[in-house]
Structure formats: C-alpha cells, structure tokens
Design a protein around this motif. Structure first.
Motif, PDB file in Angstrom:
ATOM      1  N   ASP A 245       0.865  -1.176   0.000  1.00 29.05           N
ATOM      2  CA  ASP A 245       0.000   0.000   0.000  1.00 29.05           C
ATOM      3  C   ASP A 245       0.904   1.230   0.000  1.00 29.05           C
ATOM      4  N   HIS A 337      -9.014  -3.711   1.232  1.00 26.17           N
ATOM      5  CA  HIS A 337      -8.992  -4.631   2.374  1.00 26.17           C
ATOM      6  C   HIS A 337      -9.576  -5.992   1.983  1.00 26.17           C
ATOM      7  N   HIS A 340     -10.112 -10.711   6.457  1.00 24.87           N
ATOM      8  CA  HIS A 340      -9.166 -11.443   7.298  1.00 24.87           C
ATOM      9  C   HIS A 340      -9.906 -12.650   7.872  1.00 24.87           C
ATOM     10  N   HIS A 347     -16.006  -7.216   8.542  1.00 25.14           N
ATOM     11  CA  HIS A 347     -16.375  -6.915   7.153  1.00 25.14           C
ATOM     12  C   HIS A 347     -17.889  -6.920   6.969  1.00 25.14           C
ATOM     13  N   LYS A 362     -14.309  -0.149  -4.825  1.00 28.42           N
ATOM     14  CA  LYS A 362     -14.596   0.374  -3.492  1.00 28.42           C
ATOM     15  C   LYS A 362     -15.653   1.476  -3.584  1.00 28.42           C
ATOM     16  N   PHE A 393     -15.943  -3.886  -2.221  1.00 25.38           N
ATOM     17  CA  PHE A 393     -15.720  -3.588  -0.807  1.00 25.38           C
ATOM     18  C   PHE A 393     -16.587  -2.408  -0.391  1.00 25.38           C
ATOM     19  N   PRO A 423      -6.800  -6.630  -3.496  1.00 28.41           N
ATOM     20  CA  PRO A 423      -7.000  -6.992  -2.090  1.00 28.41           C
ATOM     21  C   PRO A 423      -5.686  -7.298  -1.388  1.00 28.41           C
ATOM     22  N   LEU A 425      -3.882  -7.919   2.919  1.00 27.83           N
ATOM     23  CA  LEU A 425      -4.011  -8.043   4.370  1.00 27.83           C
ATOM     24  C   LEU A 425      -2.910  -7.238   5.050  1.00 27.83           C
ATOM     25  N   MET A 427      -2.787  -4.118   6.038  1.00 26.16           N
ATOM     26  CA  MET A 427      -2.527  -2.770   5.520  1.00 26.16           C
ATOM     27  C   MET A 427      -1.962  -1.875   6.623  1.00 26.16           C
ATOM     28  N   GLU A 432       3.396  -6.291   4.664  1.00 29.02           N
ATOM     29  CA  GLU A 432       2.012  -6.510   4.246  1.00 29.02           C
ATOM     30  C   GLU A 432       1.915  -7.763   3.375  1.00 29.02           C
TER      31      GLU A 432
END
Length: 453
Positions: A245, A337, A340, A347, A362, A393, A423, A425, A427, A432
């Motif tokens: 990111d 995102h 997770h 979420h 998004k 998202f 996507p 995880l 962030m 990452e």
C-alpha cells in the motif's frame, strides 16, 4: 533472491520495484528510470513544453510525486484524458530535525509517526534509513537521495518478564515514549545522525566529493525495513513485502502505461499521476489536494486552444478546459482490504474480497470513495472484457471508512472517478500481504483502459 519458476515476470518486477523504492523519492526515481528507458523524456515544470501529439513526458514535483503522460493525437476537449492515480508514500517513522537522543548507555534517534502506522509491527525488525538529504555545496544547496540499506536501527519489544500484563491488557505503545529506535550502546552523540549521513554520502572515503557533518543542512528521512520482498505460501501464492500500500498500485499503473504505449498514441491523452502525502491527507503542493495534476492538464489543454487574439479566444480556451475535463475519467488505484479469516466479523456481509480474487471496486455512500454507478459500470466492463468478475468492498455501516486520492482529485478537478485496488491483508503494517495471482489482472485492466479498448 531465488525466484520460483512458477512466478510470473509481473510479480518479479513488482517485488523489484518495491525493493528499489524504500521512500516516495526512490519510488519516483525508479519510476522515472523505467519511463526514460521506455522513451519518455523528463520535462521540468519551469520549462516551456513541446506538447505535440505522441510526445511522452514525465514530470516530477518535489521529488515524491510524478506525472507521466503521452499526448493524444486528438484535441483534449474532444477526446479527453484517461488518467490513473496512485500514491507513493506509506506509513512509517520520520526522523525529527534534531534527532540525536538517548537514555544513559544508549544511542537513539527521535522519530515521529507518519500516517496511520500499525505501530507494533515495527518492533523487533531490522530497520534502516532512507530518504533525501540537502547538503551545502559550492553551487548552493544540493539534494541527494539516501538509502543506507544496512540495519542500523531497532525498536526492541519489552521482555514479557517485565510486562506480564500484556497478556491481559494487550500491548500499549506511546508514540513519544516507546518508539525511539536504538542506534547502539554507548553515550549519545550530538551530531550522530549527521556523521552517519556524511560518511554514507562520502562513500567512506576522503575525496573531492566528500561531505562533512557540517555540510548536512536538512533531511526528509524515514525508517524502512531492510528485509527484501518475498513470495511465500503454498505454491508461492502470496506476496510478503513492505509498502504494498500503495506501491503495488503505482507499479501497475506505470507498467500499464509503458505497455500500452508500445502500440502508439491514442486519440485521448494517457496520464498516470503518483502523488506523495496521501497517508497524511494529501494537503501539500505535491499531494492530491495540490495543483500538480490540474497544472499539467491545463498546459496540455492550452496547447490545443485557438490562435491568440481577443476575448473570443479566451472564451474558447476556457470552454476547451471545461470540455476536456467533462470528456475525461480517472481510475483511483489504492490497495483494498481483503477479508481477514480470523476477523471476518469486521467486514460487511456480501462485501468480503479475498486474496487472489482479482480487482476490488470500493464504494462508500458518504463519498470516502469517489465511485458511483457510472464509473463502477465503466470499470466492471473493463474487467468483463478480460473475463474478470470484480470484487466489491463496502465498509460496515457501524465503522468509519478510510479514503483515497479519488474523492480529493474528483472534487479538485471535476473528473468522474472510480476507486479500485487489489486486495491485501495487514494494511499499514511494516510487512504486508497480497496475492501473486492479483498482480497481472489489474495491470491488464489498466492497460485496456489507457489503450482505449
């Protein structure tokens, strides 16, 4: 590093790009190197530009922001701009102006968090320093890029024997008290950092280009993890790297621009803008809230205006700008995102992107993202042509939503915009996680968008 034969060239290239870009300044320098190799010419904002059709240009503002464009064969008021935006900065720790400090027996640096740092992920990691330094030279102040590369810093955890309450209360970090990295044992030295920088810039040797500690005037320095980017997981399916990111989006945009340019110019003008300072709100001369993009687009539009002479020409020129903006669009690319698996309740149901599932659109009703029905449809159709079903998202209704350069640029420029990203995880962690399978689809969709397919 040793690469798996199963990895695509795009994934290898992404990891090389990230490792070459420990700071926004290095990310822009690496992007400029790639663009120059592909036939783009660097243009200075202070110079007059040749804006003839087919010209490929790269413009840098304040070292950390970059615009690359290929002038279209048509007039912007007719064919518009196709723009991809991303950002070059990531959360980390920035070095204070007077950084040398220490507890008796230790040498430390004073740091300040930049952006929404996931603080605990920076503990017990091999850290270095990189950024830019301004030095005193005979011709005046000179800016140098710096990347020390070696692990000279460490922020140690407190041993559990001295912090047993961590098990019941959780880790609590105070940004001022607990995060000053160690340089080493020994007494604090007043010009420690300046001496380190001077030795690095001098190459460790005394010569005509040597720099003394007294020559160091100022810096924009930040911490960075020295562990190289890597692939892992079953069948090398995951990417483990710092700054995904948002360097992953910047890399995709640059790769798409360079790739589609091989087919020659299009009627529309192709643009990639990579901004600094997104993680702290974009409020700078080189950020999305600044004038960089508008200044550049305005110069391109002005080059196609009617011949000079009288108020009528001014009116025509003003209408050309408005028409060009109305005929343009922007893909705001920032990582998204992924759900997770250990925190799926965070979420929104039916909006749970997964690693390896492809590009994410998004949306946010309160306009933290700039996507609307028309721009979502535009991006969905681009995906469909490649056999991709985009993921979606939306943040939970009881949680605040992050934002991007999308709404800022859309509001400043008046350009219709869609917010998308691959996507990921963790962030804003020091390291990452993303999926190797998501790299090529996003590049492909961006290439089709810029090409005009």
């Amino acid at each position: 590093m040793a690469w798996s034969a199963a990895l695509t060239e795009a994934v290898r290239d992404l990891l090389d790009y990230i490792d070459a870009s420990p700071t926004p300044y290095h990310a822009v320098a690496e992007g400029l190197r790639r663009l120059t190799a592909a036939g783009y010419e660097r243009a200075e904002e202070t110079a007059a530009w040749d804006l003839s059709p087919g010209r490929r240009m790269a413009i840098v503002r304040d070292d950390g922001s970059l615009i690359a464009l290929e002038i279209g064969t048509g007039a912007p008021e007719i064919d518009g701009f196709r723009i991809i935006g991303a950002h070059s900065d990531s959360p980390n720790f920035r070095i204070k102006p007077q950084p040398d400090r220490g507890f008796p027996g230790y040498r430390q640096l004073g740091v300040e968090p930049y952006g929404g740092v996931l603080l605990h992920t920076w503990l017990d990691r091999d850290l270095s320093l990189a950024g830019r330094v301004v030095v005193r030279a005979a011709s005046g102040p000179s800016t140098r890029l710096v990347d020390l590369k070696k692990p000279i810093l460490r922020i140690p955890n407190l041993a559990i024997h001295l912090y047993r309450e961590i098990r019941t209360e959780g880790l609590r970090l105070n940004e001022q008290q607990h995060l000053s990295p160690l340089l080493g044992p020994g007494p604090s030295r007043e010009t420690e950092l300046r001496s380190i920088l001077a030795a690095h810039l001098s190459g460790g040797e005394t010569n005509s280009d040597s720099v003394s500690a007294e020559d160091i005037i100022a810096w924009d320095l930040m911490t960075c993890d020295v562990q190289p980017s890597a692939v892992g997981g079953v069948e090398d399916s995951m990417i483990f790297a710092p700054r995904l990111d948002n360097l992953a989006s910047a890399h995709a945009a640059l790769t798409a621009l360079i790739g589609c340019a091989k087919g020659g110019p299009a009627p529309h003008t192709r643009v990639v803008v990579i901004y600094d300072h997104e993680e702290v709100g974009s409020r700078s001369a080189s950020g999305a809230a600044g004038s960089f993009l508008l200044d550049t687009l305005g110069r391109v539009i002005s080059a196609t205006a009617a011949p000079t002479g009288g108020g009528v020409t001014n009116q025509v020129a003003a209408q050309a700008h408005a028409r060009a903006i109305a005929n343009s669009s922007l893909i705001s690319a920032d990582m998204a995102h992924a759900v997770h698996p250990n925190y799926a309740d965070r979420h929104e149901p039916e909006h749970m992107p997964v690693l390896g599932g492809g590009p994410v659109i998004k949306t946010n009703a309160n306009l933290s993202y700039a996507s609307d029905a028309q721009t979502v449809a535009m991006f969905t159709e681009l995906c469909r042509r490649r056999g991709i079903t985009p993921q979606h998202f939306v943040v939970r209704s009881d949680m605040p939503c992050g934002s991007t350069i999308g709404p800022i640029t859309a509001a400043r420029a008046g350009i219709r915009t869609v917010d998308v990203g691959n996507p990921m995880l963790a962030m804003h962690s020091c390291r990452e996680t993303a999926a190797a399978a998501d790299v090529e689809p996003m590049i492909g969709v961006m290439t089709d968008y810029l090409a005009g397919d």
